[in-house]
Structure formats: structure tokens, C-alpha cells
Design an enzyme around this catalytic site. Structure first.
Site, PDB file in Angstrom:
ATOM      1  N   HIS A  27     -10.651  -5.987  -2.169  1.00  0.00           N
ATOM      2  CA  HIS A  27     -11.694  -5.710  -1.163  1.00  0.00           C
ATOM      3  C   HIS A  27     -12.830  -4.971  -1.873  1.00  0.00           C
ATOM      4  O   HIS A  27     -12.694  -3.786  -2.192  1.00  0.00           O
ATOM      5  CB  HIS A  27     -11.130  -4.843  -0.032  1.00  0.00           C
ATOM      6  CG  HIS A  27     -10.045  -5.513   0.752  1.00  0.00           C
ATOM      7  ND1 HIS A  27     -10.279  -6.634   1.522  1.00  0.00           N
ATOM      8  CD2 HIS A  27      -8.723  -5.249   0.883  1.00  0.00           C
ATOM      9  CE1 HIS A  27      -9.146  -7.016   2.105  1.00  0.00           C
ATOM     10  NE2 HIS A  27      -8.185  -6.195   1.726  1.00  0.00           N
ATOM     11  N   GLU A  55       0.810  -1.231   0.000  1.00  0.00           N
ATOM     12  CA  GLU A  55       0.000   0.000   0.000  1.00  0.00           C
ATOM     13  C   GLU A  55       0.843   1.280   0.000  1.00  0.00           C
ATOM     14  O   GLU A  55       0.660   2.156   0.840  1.00  0.00           O
ATOM     15  CB  GLU A  55      -0.961  -0.018   1.195  1.00  0.00           C
ATOM     16  CG  GLU A  55      -1.889  -1.219   1.162  1.00  0.00           C
ATOM     17  CD  GLU A  55      -2.761  -1.387   2.400  1.00  0.00           C
ATOM     18  OE1 GLU A  55      -2.755  -0.496   3.265  1.00  0.00           O
ATOM     19  OE2 GLU A  55      -3.454  -2.414   2.497  1.00  0.00           O
ATOM     20  N   GLU A  76      -6.244 -10.656  -1.035  1.00  0.00           N
ATOM     21  CA  GLU A  76      -7.055 -10.428   0.181  1.00  0.00           C
ATOM     22  C   GLU A  76      -8.530 -10.353  -0.183  1.00  0.00           C
ATOM     23  O   GLU A  76      -9.272  -9.512   0.333  1.00  0.00           O
ATOM     24  CB  GLU A  76      -6.625  -9.123   0.865  1.00  0.00           C
ATOM     25  CG  GLU A  76      -5.154  -9.071   1.224  1.00  0.00           C
ATOM     26  CD  GLU A  76      -4.730  -7.771   1.905  1.00  0.00           C
ATOM     27  OE1 GLU A  76      -5.605  -6.996   2.329  1.00  0.00           O
ATOM     28  OE2 GLU A  76      -3.514  -7.532   1.987  1.00  0.00           O
ATOM     29  N   ASP A 116     -12.273 -10.221  -0.518  1.00  0.00           N
ATOM     30  CA  ASP A 116     -13.549 -10.312   0.199  1.00  0.00           C
ATOM     31  C   ASP A 116     -14.517  -9.360  -0.489  1.00  0.00           C
ATOM     32  O   ASP A 116     -14.131  -8.304  -0.978  1.00  0.00           O
ATOM     33  CB  ASP A 116     -13.428 -10.068   1.714  1.00  0.00           C
ATOM     34  CG  ASP A 116     -12.749  -8.777   2.118  1.00  0.00           C
ATOM     35  OD1 ASP A 116     -12.618  -7.864   1.288  1.00  0.00           O
ATOM     36  OD2 ASP A 116     -12.346  -8.672   3.292  1.00  0.00           O
ATOM     37  N   ASN A 152       2.040  -5.267  -3.134  1.00  0.00           N
ATOM     38  CA  ASN A 152       0.640  -5.561  -2.802  1.00  0.00           C
ATOM     39  C   ASN A 152      -0.129  -4.260  -2.534  1.00  0.00           C
ATOM     40  O   ASN A 152       0.376  -3.370  -1.847  1.00  0.00           O
ATOM     41  CB  ASN A 152       0.637  -6.428  -1.530  1.00  0.00           C
ATOM     42  CG  ASN A 152      -0.714  -7.038  -1.214  1.00  0.00           C
ATOM     43  OD1 ASN A 152      -1.331  -7.662  -2.092  1.00  0.00           O
ATOM     44  ND2 ASN A 152      -1.169  -6.895   0.015  1.00  0.00           N
TER      45      ASN A 152
HETATM   46  O1  G2I Z   1      -7.644  -3.758   6.449  1.00  0.00           O
HETATM   47  C1  G2I Z   1      -7.755  -4.941   5.730  1.00  0.00           C
HETATM   48  C2  G2I Z   1      -6.421  -5.358   5.131  1.00  0.00           C
HETATM   49  C3  G2I Z   1      -5.961  -4.344   4.099  1.00  0.00           C
HETATM   50  N1  G2I Z   1      -4.717  -4.761   3.473  1.00  0.00           N
HETATM   51  C4  G2I Z   1      -3.632  -5.119   4.362  1.00  0.00           C
HETATM   52  C5  G2I Z   1      -4.096  -6.101   5.429  1.00  0.00           C
HETATM   53  O2  G2I Z   1      -3.055  -6.365   6.339  1.00  0.00           O
HETATM   54  C6  G2I Z   1      -5.305  -5.571   6.169  1.00  0.00           C
HETATM   55  O3  G2I Z   1      -5.651  -6.552   7.166  1.00  0.00           O
HETATM   56  C7  G2I Z   1      -6.224  -6.057   8.336  1.00  0.00           C
HETATM   57  C8  G2I Z   1      -6.536  -7.213   9.278  1.00  0.00           C
HETATM   58  O4  G2I Z   1      -7.493  -8.041   8.648  1.00  0.00           O
HETATM   59  C9  G2I Z   1      -7.104  -6.711  10.594  1.00  0.00           C
HETATM   60  O5  G2I Z   1      -7.222  -7.773  11.528  1.00  0.00           O
HETATM   61  O6  G2I Z   1      -5.350  -5.161   8.944  1.00  0.00           O
HETATM   62  C10 G2I Z   1      -5.933  -4.563  10.091  1.00  0.00           C
HETATM   63  C11 G2I Z   1      -5.012  -3.489  10.637  1.00  0.00           C
HETATM   64  O7  G2I Z   1      -4.681  -2.556   9.665  1.00  0.00           O
HETATM   65  C12 G2I Z   1      -6.205  -5.625  11.156  1.00  0.00           C
HETATM   66  O8  G2I Z   1      -6.870  -5.053  12.258  1.00  0.00           O
HETATM   67  C13 G2I Z   1      -6.186  -5.062  13.454  1.00  0.00           C
HETATM   68  C14 G2I Z   1      -6.906  -4.125  14.413  1.00  0.00           C
HETATM   69  O9  G2I Z   1      -6.889  -2.809  13.850  1.00  0.00           O
HETATM   70  C15 G2I Z   1      -6.211  -4.121  15.714  1.00  0.00           C
HETATM   71  O10 G2I Z   1      -6.954  -3.341  16.633  1.00  0.00           O
HETATM   72  C16 G2I Z   1      -6.054  -5.538  16.261  1.00  0.00           C
HETATM   73  O11 G2I Z   1      -5.279  -5.534  17.420  1.00  0.00           O
HETATM   74  O12 G2I Z   1      -6.142  -6.370  13.997  1.00  0.00           O
HETATM   75  C17 G2I Z   1      -5.394  -6.429  15.198  1.00  0.00           C
HETATM   76  C18 G2I Z   1      -5.243  -7.876  15.623  1.00  0.00           C
HETATM   77  O13 G2I Z   1      -6.508  -8.455  15.815  1.00  0.00           O
END
Ligand code: G2I
Length: 464
Positions: free
Chosen positions: A249, A170, A278, A280, A213
Site C-alpha cells: 500500500h 499484520e 494488496e 495499490d 502477510n
Molecule cells: O486496510 C486495507 C487492507 C490492509 N491489509 C489487510 C486487508 O484485509 C485490508 O483490507 C481492508 C478492506 O479493503 C476494507 O474493505 O480491510 C478493511 C477493514 O480492516 C475493510 O474495511 C471494512 C470496513 O472497515 C467496514 O466498515 C466494512 O463493513 O469493510 C467492511 C466491508 O465492506
């Protein structure tokens, strides 16, 4: 010479399959009319196997926090042959204080995935988000050495265990400018940090594929064109890059666009693999199924689209859970979209989870193969012939799906009932559906090449 897809789950790893066959080699030979591309003898009943039949993978994001839940792990292990740690390999999880590394979460994902026969995508080394405060506070010289050390330490720890790394994630801004996104890396190291990260990554683990990515680069737009221009520049100057990850997404406000396949194709033409990393899609029912089908069908039609990963196993743990964007509901039941995806991959929907589908009394067990051969080429077109053969049991009807390559068109078909959905030609038996065990019949079609002479690919053969 006939391509032999893996006949059973986990019997052949993707790496072994690719090595043995060479997806690229098979297609090159096919376009020269020298090899027949076949659908699997027994169409797969899970996503990973269905994708493996065409040399692709089908993966999911995994989170350590859910691995202890039996249905979560069982569903993941049954359906997927690639895993991406959802958060466990990010900078905040692996190096929350400078020089002190924690691999426990990432190791847990790798161990689980490997034990279940999955490969692993590494996500992600250099990203503006989930970045500890100490990194943002560094001056340029320190930041450069911290970035190099982070890349090298993670990649060497996981050397040999990661299929592909999202080296940089990103780095471009949304909107029409095609500009780089502000970040500590961009602001202090300048445009060259991405190239530097890729060169450092190649030196750290020469065995892993190196990907860029991003999101909102799925169709042709200013942001994807900016990434395209960067990749083109990298390829022209020998900067190591092997793949581009299209996050995927989507929701009704940001749908799969009609130029989706074309965008994948233009990147692939630069000489990189393209991967959906990714996926969805918010929604439900047939609208959601249609959108997923578009994505999977496009990937199947692009030779260098070598895998798809959905961003989670179940709606209940999705980062956008309100949008029910995944293939399994909160009770791990297959949603309608699941069948659409499995079918688009060339598998056979309808099996119970865990049912190998080869019970002779099972109405879904009838099998056929479909084999393509070019029979004639002249002027601006060619004729293709598909031989449909019954498996070990007699069949009473068959349907074959054939993927064409844009901008090919089909003006004529014979010995079947044709229908079209984008680049997919579906042929149903027309008086020639009844075949004894091992017996075959043929149908044919003319393809206007429109400049693209790639051999159409058999996506599936299903029989009753
Ligand atoms: O935002 C969706 C994805 C966009 N592209 C990059 C990916 O790495 C990103 O994944 C998401 C995860 O699916 C989430 O699970 O990235 C988020 C963070 O930018 C993740 O969220 C985080 C929460 O913000 C935190 O509060 C939490 O501690 O997940 C953490 C672990 O559960």
C-alpha cells in the site's frame, strides 16, 4: 527446448503451467544455458495472461457486494487470474459467534473466481482486526482452541480451492522496534502463536501454500527485518511456511523505495515464495505509472516472486478511493498506469477490451519472439545473445526488454540501441528491424555477473 507459454486465455491454469514447466526448473536450466526463455509468440493483451507467460499470476481483491455489477465482473474476469476475497473470509464474516460458521460470502467469491478461470488466495485466518468481540474476551486456553478450530474449519471447508492462505496477518508493529503488535493472540498466547498457527494450517490443508502477510515490509526496514528473522527461524526449525505476502500500500508519503527488489530477493533467498498481495498506489498519470512499473519490474526480476494482486478492480470501490490507487477508473476505463503494468509484465498495451489483437489489419498485432542463450562465459562475466524472430507476419521494427538480476551490470551491447531503467535493459532494432514472417536476427550483450550468474530473462518482445 523452448518454454511454451500459454497461447490463449484460460487454456492453461497457473497450477498446470507451473506443473508442466516448473518455473524454478526452467530458470535453473536457463542459468546452465540449457533452455531458452521466450516471450510469448502473441504478446498478451490482459494482465492475467501477460503474467502467466512468465509463470506468474496477476490478481485482484473481489467483493461480493459488487459482483452483480456487470462492468465490475466483466473487467475482473477479463483481466485477472487470481482473486482474494476482500473481507468475506475474515473472522468477523466467517465465525461471528463461536463455533457457528458462515461461508456464504467466501463461497460466492470462490464460485465466481473458479468459473472465470481464476485461482483464489485465502485472506485471512489470524488477524487482530475484524475480530469478533467474543474472541478477544477468551482466556488463553479457550483462545488457543478457538484459533485452532477457526483455522482448521476454514481450511478444511476450502481444501483444494485455495492456492495460498494468509495464515497470519499484520503481527508486527510499525516503527523502528521490530516488536510484535499487541493483540489478543500475542498478549495471551505469546510469541509462539504464529508458529502454532502455521503448524495447525499445514495439518488442516497440506495442499495450500501458507503465507505470512504484512504491510510496510516492502523495503528493507526494522519491521521487514523482524519478519525476515522470523521466517529465517521458521525455515531453520522446519516450521511450515511457503510464502511471504508484501501488501504494497503506497502513496507519495510512503513510496516504493529503491531497495524494494533487494528486499524481495533477501526473503526469496530464505527459500520462500514472495507475493505482492494488496498492491495499490495513490496518485495519477505518469508518476503513478512509474511507481507501479517499479513494483512489477522488481517482481519480474525475482524468480520466486510468483504473483501480484491489486487491492480492488476500480478506484470507486477502493478502501482508499480518494487516492485513486488502482488500474481502472470509476467507469472501468484503463488508466495510464494500466499500460505500464501490462508492459512491465511483458504484454502489449493498446488493444480494446476483448480484442484478441490478432486481426491482421490491426497495427498492434505484429508479433515477435525473443529467445535468450548464453554464448560465452569467462572470468567475472558472460555474453548473452537474444534471437528476435518475427511471427506469422513481417515486422518493420522490434523492441525487446530483458530483465537483469541485481547486482548484474551490462558494460557492452551490440546490434541494437540500448537503454536502461533500473534492472531492465531495453534493446531497440538498429538497422535490423525489418524481418519477414518467421525470419530472425540477433543482438548481444556482456553481463558483469558481480557474483550473480542467473540468466537474464526476456520480459517482452514487441513489434510493429
Ligand atoms: O486496510 C486495507 C487492507 C490492509 N491489509 C489487510 C486487508 O484485509 C485490508 O483490507 C481492508 C478492506 O479493503 C476494507 O474493505 O480491510 C478493511 C477493514 O480492516 C475493510 O474495511 C471494512 C470496513 O472497515 C467496514 O466498515 C466494512 O463493513 O469493510 C467492511 C466491508 O465492506
Amino acid at each position: 527446448m523452448t518454454e511454451q507459454p500459454p497461447s490463449g486465455r484460460r487454456r492453461l491454469s497457473i497450477r498446470a503451467l507451473r506443473g508442466a514447466l516448473g518455473v524454478g526448473l526452467a530458470s535453473v536450466l536457463a542459468s546452465a544455458g540449457l533452455v531458452a526463455l521466450s516471450a510469448p509468440a502473441q504478446a498478451a493483451d490482459n494482465l492475467g495472461d501477460a503474467a502467466a507467460a512468465s509463470g506468474r499470476y496477476f490478481g485482484t481483491a473481489l467483493a461480493t457486494g459488487h459482483l452483480g455489477e456487470q462492468d465490475y465482473a466483466a473487467t475482473a474476469d477479463r483481466e485477472f487470474n487470481m482473486a482474494t476475497p476482500e473481507n468475506e473470509m475474515k473472522w468477523d464474516a466467517t465465525e461471528s459467534s463461536r463455533g457457528s460458521f458462515n461461508f456464504s460470502g467466501g463461497d460466492q467469491i470462490v464460485q465466481h473466481a473458479t468459473a472465470a478461470g481464476m485461482q483464489v488466495r485465502g485472506h485471512t485466518l489470524v488477524w487482530y482486526s475484524q475480530l469478533p468481540g467474543w474472541v478477544s474476551g477468551l482466556g488463553a486456553t479457550d483462545l488457543q482452541s478457538a484459533m485452532d478450530n477457526h483455522i482448521t474449519t476454514l481450511m478444511q471447508h476450502y481444501a483444494g480451492e485455495i492456492y495460498a492462505w494468509d495464515v497470519v496477518n499484520e503481527a508486527f508493529q510499525d516503527g523502528g522496534s521490530g516488536a510484535r503488535r499487541p493483540s489478543p493472540f500475542q498478549d495471551k498466547l505469546g510469541d509462539g502463536y504464529i508458529e502454532h498457527a502455521f503448524r495447525t494450517a499445514r495439518a488442516a490443508d497440506p495442499g495450500a501454500k501458507l503465507c505470512y502477510n504484512d504491510y510496510n515490509i516492502d523495503g528493507v526496514n526494522a519491521k521487514s527485518t523482524a519478519v525476515y528473522n522470523m521466517v529465517k527461524d521458521f525455515k531453520s526449525r522446519g516450521v511450515p511456511i511457503d510464502c511471504v505476502g508484501f501488501q504494497g500500500h503506497f502513496n507519495p508519503q510512503s513510496p516504493v523505495t529503491s531497495d524494494y527488489q533487494q528486499n524481495l530477493e533477501r526473503f526469496a533467498a530464505l527459500g520462500v515464495d514472495v507475493q505482492i498481495t494488496e498492491l495499490d498506489i495513490e496518485g495519477s498519470g505518469s508518476a503513478q505509472a512509474d511507481s507501479y512499473r517499479k513494483v512489477v519490474t522488481a517482481c519480474m526480476a525475482v524468480e520466486r516472486c510468483n504473483g501480484i494482486t491489486v487491492w480492488g478492480v476500480t478506484d470507486k470501490y477502493s478502501w482508499r478511493s480518494g487516492g485513486t490507487p488502482l488500474l481502472f477508473d470509476g467507469n472501468y476505463q484503463k488508466k495510464p498506469v494500466y499500460d505500464a503494468v501490462l508492459q512491465a509484465l511483458g504484454g502489449t498495451p493498446g488493444g480494446d477490451p476483448g480484442d484478441p489483437g490478432d486481426d491482421p489489419g490491426d497495427p498492434g498485432s505484429a508479433a515477435c519472439t525473443a529467445t535468450y542463450a548464453e554464448t560465452q562465459r569467462w572470468g567475472d562475466r558472460f555474453n548473452g545473445q537474444i534471437t528476435v524472430r518475427a511471427g506469422d507476419s513481417a515486422i518493420s521494427d522490434w523492441t525487446v526488454r530483458v530483465t537483469l538480476h541485481s547486482p548484474q551490470t551490462v558494460p557492452t551491447t551490440w546490434n541494437g540501441q540500448a537503454s536502461y531503467d533500473g534492472s531492465v535493459l531495453t534493446m531497440r532494432a538498429n538497422g535490423n528491424g525489418s524481418l519477414g514472417a518467421g525470419q530472425s536476427t540477433t543482438f548481444g550483450f556482456t553481463v558483469m555477473a558481480n557474483g550473480n550468474w542467473s540468466a537474464p530473462a526476456v520480459a517482452s518482445c514487441t513489434a510493429t
